[in-house]
Design a protein around this motif. Structure first.
Motif, PDB file in Angstrom:
ATOM      1  N   ALA A   1       0.574  -1.430  -0.267  1.00  0.00           N
ATOM      2  CA  ALA A   1      -0.403   0.101  -0.292  1.00  0.00           C
ATOM      3  C   ALA A   1       1.191   1.783   0.123  1.00  0.00           C
ATOM      4  CB  ALA A   1      -0.846   0.434   1.225  1.00  0.00           C
ATOM      5  N   GLY A   2       2.025   1.023   0.513  1.00  0.00           N
ATOM      6  CA  GLY A   2       2.773   2.400   0.647  1.00  0.00           C
ATOM      7  C   GLY A   2       3.642   2.605  -0.642  1.00  0.00           C
TER       8      GLY A   2
ATOM      9  N   ASN B   1       1.321   4.265  -2.996  1.00  0.00           N
ATOM     10  CA  ASN B   1       0.834   5.696  -2.340  1.00  0.00           C
ATOM     11  C   ASN B   1       2.025   6.775  -3.088  1.00  0.00           C
ATOM     12  OD1 ASN B   1       1.534   7.818   0.524  1.00  0.00           O
ATOM     13  ND2 ASN B   1      -0.702   7.467  -0.713  1.00  0.00           N
TER      14      ASN B   1
ATOM     15  N   LEU C   1      -6.712  12.716  -2.014  1.00  0.00           N
ATOM     16  CA  LEU C   1      -7.112  11.447  -1.652  1.00  0.00           C
ATOM     17  C   LEU C   1      -6.098  10.674  -1.025  1.00  0.00           C
ATOM     18  CD1 LEU C   1      -9.124   9.675  -0.880  1.00  0.00           C
ATOM     19  CD2 LEU C   1      -8.914   8.663  -2.927  1.00  0.00           C
ATOM     20  N   PRO C   2      -4.465  11.093  -1.715  1.00  0.00           N
ATOM     21  CA  PRO C   2      -3.417   9.975  -1.420  1.00  0.00           C
ATOM     22  C   PRO C   2      -2.606  10.771  -0.515  1.00  0.00           C
ATOM     23  CG  PRO C   2      -3.445  10.028  -4.183  1.00  0.00           C
ATOM     24  CD  PRO C   2      -4.777  10.594  -3.143  1.00  0.00           C
TER      25      PRO C   2
ATOM     26  N   TYR D   1      -4.116  12.034   1.817  1.00  0.00           N
ATOM     27  CA  TYR D   1      -4.694  11.592   3.503  1.00  0.00           C
ATOM     28  C   TYR D   1      -3.421   9.646   3.231  1.00  0.00           C
ATOM     29  CZ  TYR D   1      -8.708  13.784   2.772  1.00  0.00           C
ATOM     30  OH  TYR D   1      -9.679  15.122   3.406  1.00  0.00           O
ATOM     31  N   TYR D   2      -3.711   9.237   3.166  1.00  0.00           N
ATOM     32  CA  TYR D   2      -3.169   8.132   3.323  1.00  0.00           C
ATOM     33  C   TYR D   2      -1.221   8.669   2.835  1.00  0.00           C
ATOM     34  CZ  TYR D   2      -7.514   6.758   2.249  1.00  0.00           C
ATOM     35  OH  TYR D   2      -8.493   6.435   2.368  1.00  0.00           O
TER      36      TYR D   2
ATOM     37  N   GLY E   1      -0.122  10.775   5.149  1.00  0.00           N
ATOM     38  CA  GLY E   1       0.744  11.247   6.787  1.00  0.00           C
ATOM     39  C   GLY E   1       0.531  12.745   6.580  1.00  0.00           C
TER      40      GLY E   1
ATOM     41  N   MET F   1      -2.945   6.954   7.923  1.00  0.00           N
ATOM     42  CA  MET F   1      -3.924   8.219   8.568  1.00  0.00           C
ATOM     43  C   MET F   1      -4.029   8.436  10.060  1.00  0.00           C
ATOM     44  SD  MET F   1      -7.574   8.421   5.972  1.00  0.00           S
ATOM     45  CE  MET F   1      -8.958   7.218   6.801  1.00  0.00           C
ATOM     46  N   PHE F   2      -4.184   9.259   9.867  1.00  0.00           N
ATOM     47  CA  PHE F   2      -4.870  10.197  11.301  1.00  0.00           C
ATOM     48  C   PHE F   2      -5.890  10.023  11.868  1.00  0.00           C
ATOM     49  CE2 PHE F   2      -0.389  10.735  11.966  1.00  0.00           C
ATOM     50  CZ  PHE F   2       0.661  11.779  11.229  1.00  0.00           C
TER      51      PHE F   2
ATOM     52  N   VAL G   1      -4.222   3.778  -4.249  1.00  0.00           N
ATOM     53  CA  VAL G   1      -3.965   5.126  -4.496  1.00  0.00           C
ATOM     54  C   VAL G   1      -3.058   4.804  -2.872  1.00  0.00           C
ATOM     55  CG1 VAL G   1      -5.526   6.631  -5.331  1.00  0.00           C
ATOM     56  CG2 VAL G   1      -5.650   6.736  -3.234  1.00  0.00           C
ATOM     57  N   GLY G   2      -3.481   3.885  -1.816  1.00  0.00           N
ATOM     58  CA  GLY G   2      -2.053   3.709  -0.538  1.00  0.00           C
ATOM     59  C   GLY G   2      -2.967   3.155   0.209  1.00  0.00           C
ATOM     60  N   ALA G   3      -4.124   3.331   0.569  1.00  0.00           N
ATOM     61  CA  ALA G   3      -4.774   3.147   1.923  1.00  0.00           C
ATOM     62  C   ALA G   3      -4.814   1.971   2.464  1.00  0.00           C
ATOM     63  CB  ALA G   3      -6.304   3.001   2.288  1.00  0.00           C
ATOM     64  N   ARG G   4      -4.051   1.735   3.529  1.00  0.00           N
ATOM     65  CA  ARG G   4      -3.887   0.748   4.384  1.00  0.00           C
ATOM     66  C   ARG G   4      -4.915  -0.303   4.948  1.00  0.00           C
ATOM     67  NH1 ARG G   4       0.665   3.864   7.699  1.00  0.00           N
ATOM     68  NH2 ARG G   4      -1.185   4.979   6.911  1.00  0.00           N
TER      69      ARG G   4
ATOM     70  N   ASP H   1      -6.074   1.719   7.405  1.00  0.00           N
ATOM     71  CA  ASP H   1      -6.989   3.151   7.386  1.00  0.00           C
ATOM     72  C   ASP H   1      -8.427   2.517   6.805  1.00  0.00           C
ATOM     73  OD1 ASP H   1      -4.626   4.664   6.760  1.00  0.00           O
ATOM     74  OD2 ASP H   1      -3.556   3.507   5.087  1.00  0.00           O
TER      75      ASP H   1
END
Lengths: 240, 404
Positions: A78-79, A82, A106-107, A109-110, A112, B1-2, B318-321, B324
């Motif tokens: 996922a990283g 991203n 959106l990206p 958000y993930y 950080g 994500m926070f 898009v990278g959500a784990r 998240d």
């Protein structure tokens, strides 16, 4: 940059095993613009999913930027998606009832990041020629505009690779050329590696390298040294 | 994500589906409102009971004339004429008894100048003040001389004062009770409602002897109120009352009592326990609806997860784990349940206030019940939101992306 060694992917459907990839060996270097071609069922989408870290091979190895991907966890993948990869899909895959700006953010958000999210998203939308449409909802935009939003979203984290799966499949030919223009520019000016899946030969002509798949294998791999098809004199794609 | 962006995303998701969010919350809203209202009603009942117990006086034993058998026909409780004033005086001498007062009750038409009012009349002795813990706010209580001299002195409750005198000072005035003139020598302190919701201040107290002979023409009394010396000797006091009255009424061994003895304090504490049980029961029934609301949340979240499979795929691409996605759906569920909880609390408080305003039923919203409902709805959100969130987080990115 991208190296596949003896990639095999099998799907088990009931009691039959379907071999979607059957020993694929390929190396795509940094800054290349490659088109993956082939009829449906040839394994090109499966190949894309593995390259895009959305799926894992049954056997063989895939080395992305020097790292063997099959050893990584779901979260690591996922990283990578991203930060290193950007996706552009045939169906755009934007969040419905959400503004262009929020889709592009959106990206972030993930990854950080907290600050300057809006500024970055504004800049990304501007770079694909959508300045002034930030607050439009995705369903209020035309197909070409939606695909630009998707490209802006793919670009927001400065990826080294953009994976485009039939990006012009739902667009008319004029808009298709505009979208391909954007990819060409990104490849030429930012040095982003672009891998494009298509079955349309004229779209594949934009790429400097064309890899043909059939029955899960690569059957040809040709390069055009000359620049791709001439760019149209007008069109929003020029505003990159 | 926070967590903050997660809350933002969750709120956006809920805003986008206003109707569905509202309906989902409705379950929690109703549940929480019901819990708050039910606990408020129960707590209000308990409080008013506690107040009534305090206003009645402590360590009380009530003796009323009991069923006697005359010629084979048993008479109903309270209809016989077995208790007399001297019984009360005799009871006063028992070791476990602090004081005893006989009383007669009736109603009377009271007239002062051009105003008149129908009120309750109690004829009793001076000990009544101490037994009922009901002092005067002005003037004096009935005393020994009033009883012996059969004086036409009386005390009035605050309601009577209001009805007959308005703002005038009633002390020393002469009123006519059932045509008999009485002088007001004292005003009773305000007592409030009784257990049965009667206005205890709508009363006139006269000397026992006067009431018996001049007002009601009775030779027996309606009741004797006995105050035990302390909490610990109540059972002994009850025994002593029974033994003495049997002796005085010459009831042979094995014969039925011609009176009934009730330990009021005991009955009231029993009633209090009952109210507590009722509160718990009401709360439990209401929490069932809260639980149903929670299941509603789970239901909707499951639908939502399925419906948004593609969104989940997009987020993953898009990278959500996993965490998240898990967090996003969990936060959505908690936001749903907590928003519902807060609205429910407000409605519950409103309802409870309305109930006490519109009826004479007292309600009391405790901080405890508010906190309980808040925490409970948060817990419902987490508990019932976890499974759908888990399901969303465990999705395969490719199939999620391809989902139509």
């Amino acid at each position: 940059m991208i190296e596949a060694r003896d990639l095999v992917k099998e799907y088990v459907i009931g009691d039959t095993t379907l071999r979607a990839l059957d020993g694929v060996n390929v190396h795509i270097g940094r800054g290349e613009f490659a088109a993956i071609m082939g009829p449906s069922g040839s394994g090109k989408s499966t190949f894309m999913n593995i390259i895009g870290c959305l799926d894992r091979p049954t056997s063989g190895s895939y080395i992305l930027d020097g790292k063997p991907v099959e050893t990584l966890s779901r979260d690591d993948l996922a990283g990578i998606r991203n930060r290193m990869l950007g996706f552009v899909f045939q169906g755009f895959n934007l969040l419905p009832r959400t503004t262009a700006l929020e889709n592009v953010e959106l990206p972030l958000y993930y990854s950080g990041q907290d600050g300057e999210m809006e500024e970055k998203a504004y800049a990304a939308l501007k770079s694909v020629g959508l300045a002034g449409r930030e607050r439009h909802f995705s369903n209020q935009l035309s197909g070409g505009q939606q695909q630009r939003v998707a490209i802006a979203r793919a670009l927001i984290n400065d990826p080294s690779v953009i994976l485009a799966d039939e990006p012009t499949g739902n667009l008319d030919s004029k808009t298709s050329v505009e979208i391909m223009d954007i990819f060409t520019k990104l490849n030429a000016e930012k040095g982003i590696t672009i891998i494009l899946v298509t079955h349309e030969p004229d779209i594949a002509q934009f790429a400097a390298r064309r890899i043909h798949f059939k029955d899960g294998k690569i059957i040809s791999d040709e390069r055009t040294p000359s620049p791709p098809a001439p760019l149209p004199a007008s069109g929003e794609g020029r505003r990159i | 994500m926070f967590i903050l962006p997660a809350i933002k995303i969750a709120f956006r998701g809920l805003r986008v589906n206003k109707m569905r969010s509202g309906l989902t919350m409705l379950g929690i809203i109703i549940g929480v409102a019901a819990v708050i209202t039910m606990l408020a009603v129960g707590e209000g009942a308990r409080e008013s009971l506690a107040k009534s117990i305090a206003s009645l006086g402590s360590n009380l034993i009530l003796v009323i004339p009991g069923s006697t058998t005359s010629g084979g026909a048993r008479m109903g409780t309270g209809n016989t004429n077995t208790l007399v004033p001297s019984d009360a005086e005799a009871l006063d001498g028992e070791s476990a008894v602090d004081a005893a007062a006989a009383m007669v009750r009736g109603t009377g038409q009271v007239v002062f100048q051009d105003r008149n009012w129908n009120t309750a009349i109690i004829g009793t002795t001076g000990d009544y003040e101490r037994i009922r813990d009901w002092p005067v706010s002005d003037g004096r209580f009935i005393n020994r001389q009033d009883i012996d001299g059969m004086t036409k002195d009386c005390l009035v409750g605050t309601t009577v004062v209001q009805e007959l005198f308005g703002n005038e000072d009633p002390l020393g005035r002469i009123i006519r009770i059932n045509q008999v003139p009485f002088t007001i020598v004292g005003v009773l302190q305000k007592k409030g409602q009784s257990l049965m919701g009667q206005d205890q201040d709508d009363v006139i107290i006269t000397p026992l002897s006067t009431a018996m002979s001049r007002l009601f023409g009775k030779t027996s009394v309606n009741a004797i109120m006995v105050k035990g010396k302390s909490d610990g000797v109540m059972n002994r006091a009850v025994e002593q009352v029974k033994t003495l009255l049997r002796q005085r009424h010459r009831i042979p061994d094995g014969g039925d009592d011609d009176f009934s003895v009730m330990n009021l304090s005991e009955m009231l504490s029993a009633a209090e326990t009952q109210t507590k049980i009722m509160t718990i029961l009401l709360g439990a029934v209401a929490s069932v609806s809260l639980l149903v609301g929670g299941i509603g949340i789970m239901n909707i979240m499951l639908v939502s997860v399925t419906e948004r499979t593609r969104e989940i795929g997009i987020r993953m691409s898009v990278g959500a784990r996993e965490r998240d996605i898990l967090l996003q759906f969990l936060v959505e569920a908690v936001v749903l349940s907590l928003t519902g909880g807060v609205i429910g609390i407000l409605i519950g408080v409103g309802f409870s206030t309305a109930i006490s305003q519109l009826s004479r039923f007292q309600t009391s919203v405790s901080l405890f019940s508010v906190l309980l409902s808040f925490l409970f709805s948060a817990a419902v959100g987490i508990f019932f939101g976890f499974y759908p969130a888990r399901k969303a987080a465990g999705m395969d990115p490719i199939s999620a992306l391809r989902y139509e």
